[in-house]
Write a protein that holds these residues in place. Structure first.
Motif, PDB file in Angstrom:
ATOM      1  N   UNK A 296       0.814  -1.214   0.000  1.00  0.00           N
ATOM      2  CA  UNK A 296       0.000   0.000   0.000  1.00  0.00           C
ATOM      3  C   UNK A 296       0.853   1.272   0.000  1.00  0.00           C
ATOM      4  N   UNK A 297       2.167   1.102  -0.061  1.00  0.00           N
ATOM      5  CA  UNK A 297       3.059   2.251  -0.106  1.00  0.00           C
ATOM      6  C   UNK A 297       3.451   2.800   1.251  1.00  0.00           C
ATOM      7  N   UNK A 298       3.035   2.150   2.341  1.00  0.00           N
ATOM      8  CA  UNK A 298       3.401   2.591   3.695  1.00  0.00           C
ATOM      9  C   UNK A 298       4.752   2.016   4.084  1.00  0.00           C
ATOM     10  N   UNK A 299       5.540   2.809   4.790  1.00  0.00           N
ATOM     11  CA  UNK A 299       6.906   2.411   5.148  1.00  0.00           C
ATOM     12  C   UNK A 299       7.023   2.245   6.665  1.00  0.00           C
ATOM     13  N   UNK A 300       7.723   1.188   7.066  1.00  0.00           N
ATOM     14  CA  UNK A 300       7.830   0.818   8.478  1.00  0.00           C
ATOM     15  C   UNK A 300       9.294   0.570   8.829  1.00  0.00           C
ATOM     16  N   UNK A 301       9.569   0.712  10.127  1.00  0.00           N
ATOM     17  CA  UNK A 301      10.914   0.442  10.671  1.00  0.00           C
ATOM     18  C   UNK A 301      10.789  -0.739  11.619  1.00  0.00           C
ATOM     19  N   UNK A 302      11.329  -1.908  11.231  1.00  0.00           N
ATOM     20  CA  UNK A 302      11.220  -3.128  12.032  1.00  0.00           C
ATOM     21  C   UNK A 302      12.619  -3.654  12.335  1.00  0.00           C
ATOM     22  N   UNK A 303      12.701  -4.473  13.380  1.00  0.00           N
ATOM     23  CA  UNK A 303      14.000  -5.056  13.710  1.00  0.00           C
ATOM     24  C   UNK A 303      13.834  -6.478  14.240  1.00  0.00           C
ATOM     25  N   UNK A 304      14.917  -7.235  14.059  1.00  0.00           N
ATOM     26  CA  UNK A 304      14.998  -8.575  14.645  1.00  0.00           C
ATOM     27  C   UNK A 304      15.926  -8.493  15.842  1.00  0.00           C
TER      28      UNK A 304
END
Length: 486
Positions: free
Chosen positions: A460-468
């Protein structure tokens, strides 16, 4: 010579009540109202005997410093009638009424206004007004004719009063009665040397204070604030426009004083004293100290709707509760004044805070930490600075969660970004990804595993900041969502 108003013994009007205290396993009367005294109840008396005389009498347990606390509350209320009010223990208050009575239509209306208001609140009080505290105190307690003594007439007002009206100690009063001096007029004309030899210097001191020939210490319980202005309304005001005019007049007076001393307002309180005795209050705050009347008027205008005028407001008091020195920045001749030093920015933030609240506006500055949630802190002031620079090597999200949210991720072999993730029961398919960026804690704070961060863009064009968290493990790897990019 100053005008003094003394008010004596506030009591619940037309109520028969006593205060009691336990003594020798019996409840004893320690204080009684005028209505109780008229029916034969006196101090000390056993409570059971008092109830035998008046079965429906109201009995209250005596509280520590109850009378003193009540007097302080009444004195605080009386600040609307005079800026200087003192408590006269154990049963009265004193007002410095110099220059105040004419605001209420003269001394008679001034005194009547105060006593009638107290009567409306359920208290029965007596008052006396004269040129000296001593005479006012005496008239409030022992005067039975005129409560207002004309200027310079203290001598005549004291002649028929008992010696106790001079606030003498009990041994001196007993000595006077033994000699037949049951009225002040019988000894007031005696030579000072004889009075001093017979009754000590206290007699001369109290006589001088009552006659106004000797100064008497007067210590108000509420000192006038360093930056405070008052506006007494000739008629009670209720409309928004009238309140705005009152605020503007107060700000003109207050800001004129502040500008002369190089000070500006950071916090200001407006107290509105209503006819029914209630006080409504609003407060404004600024990001930078200022004495700009136009700007401060706009800030108060945003909160006037919170003022409930009731039957009308009779007194406005504006107090600058927090002030700071106004720093005037040198403006550039060309290009304008931009950045945090721009006064227009500070004024814009003040107006926004007046609408949405100061808690909704925050400014952050960097801290010396690697862990993202600890790498910044909220600034205390608008112009607070730090030598630490913002991290610019890698992008950071505009909105960061205070506590990272656990997500379910479908990921291939180690160090590859996720193919999809589920957040709040919604599945996101990853179309673009960037990373990893490994972030570890400082060695002296090392607790837990390192983090590998990825920037993900879904379908959908949304940007996220994720981590392991930690190294890749198919069974135990945990993934978290930490922020959202604009």
């Amino acid at each position: 010579m100053t005008d003094s108003l003394a008010i004596r013994k506030p009591e619940l009007k037309d109520t028969c009540y006593v205060f009691t205290m336990s003594q020798k396993n019996r409840m004893m009367v320690t204080a009684s109202s005028r209505q109780a005294e008229k029916q034969g109840i006196h101090v000390p008396m056993v409570l059971a005997d008092a109830k035998a005389l008046v079965p429906d009498i109201l009995a209250f347990d005596e509280k520590i410093d109850f009378n003193q606390k009540l007097l302080f509350r009444i004195a605080k209320w009386a600040i609307r009638y005079s800026p200087n009010v003192a408590v006269e223990l154990p049963d009265g208050i004193v007002l410095d009424s110099t220059g105040c009575a004419h605001l209420f239509g003269g001394e008679e209306k001034y005194l009547k206004n105060i006593l009638s208001k107290l009567e409306q609140f359920g208290y029965y009080c007596l008052g006396g007004l004269s040129d000296s505290i001593g005479t006012s105190w005496a008239i409030a307690r022992f005067g039975h004719k005129l409560p207002i003594i004309p200027s310079g007439q203290q001598y005549n007002a004291l002649l028929n009063l008992p010696p106790v009206a001079l606030r003498l100690t009990q041994p001196v009063i007993e000595r006077l009665h033994k000699l037949g001096f049951d009225k002040i007029g019988k000894f007031i004309q005696m030579p000072a040397s004889i009075l001093r030899r017979r009754f000590g210097t206290e007699m001369l001191s109290r006589l001088g204070q009552a006659l106004g020939t000797e100064e008497e210490a007067f210590t108000p319980i509420i000192f006038k604030a360093p930056y405070q202005e008052r506006l007494v309304c000739l008629e009670p005001i209720k409309t928004r426009s009238a309140i705005e005019i009152g605020i503007e007049k107060l700000l003109e007076l207050l800001c004129k004083r502040l500008s002369k001393e190089g000070q500006g307002i950071r916090l200001a309180d407006l107290q509105c004293y209503r006819l029914d005795g209630k006080i409504t209050e609003i407060q404004i705050g600024t990001n930078q100290s200022t004495h700009n009347i136009k700007h401060l008027t706009k800030l108060f205008g945003l909160k006037i709707d919170k003022i409930a005028p009731g039957l009308g407001i009779e007194l406005l008091i504006l107090t600058a509760s927090k002030t700071e020195q106004v720093l005037i920045e040198q403006e550039k001749l060309w290009g304008g004044n931009f950045g945090l030093e721009d006064q227009n920015l500070a004024q814009l933030l003040d107006r926004l805070a007046g609408k949405v609240g100061h808690q909704a506006i925050k400014r952050y500055i960097p801290q010396a930490h690697y862990w993202p949630e600890r790498s910044l802190r909220q600034a205390i002031t608008l112009d607070e600075k730090t030598e630490i620079k913002w991290q610019k090597a890698n992008p950071r999200p505009m909105e960061m969660l205070h506590n990272p949210a656990a997500i379910k991720v479908t990921a291939p072999i180690p160090d590859y970004p996720p193919l999809s993730f589920r957040y709040k029961e919604e599945l996101h398919w990853v179309k673009k990804a960037d990373g990893p960026e490994r972030i570890e804690q400082e060695w002296w704070l090392s607790q837990g595993e390192h983090r590998d961060y990825y920037i993900l863009e879904d379908d959908k064009g949304c940007r996220y900041w994720v981590f392991r968290s930690g190294h890749y493990n198919e069974d135990t790897s945990e993934w978290f969502l930490h922020g959202f990019f604009a």
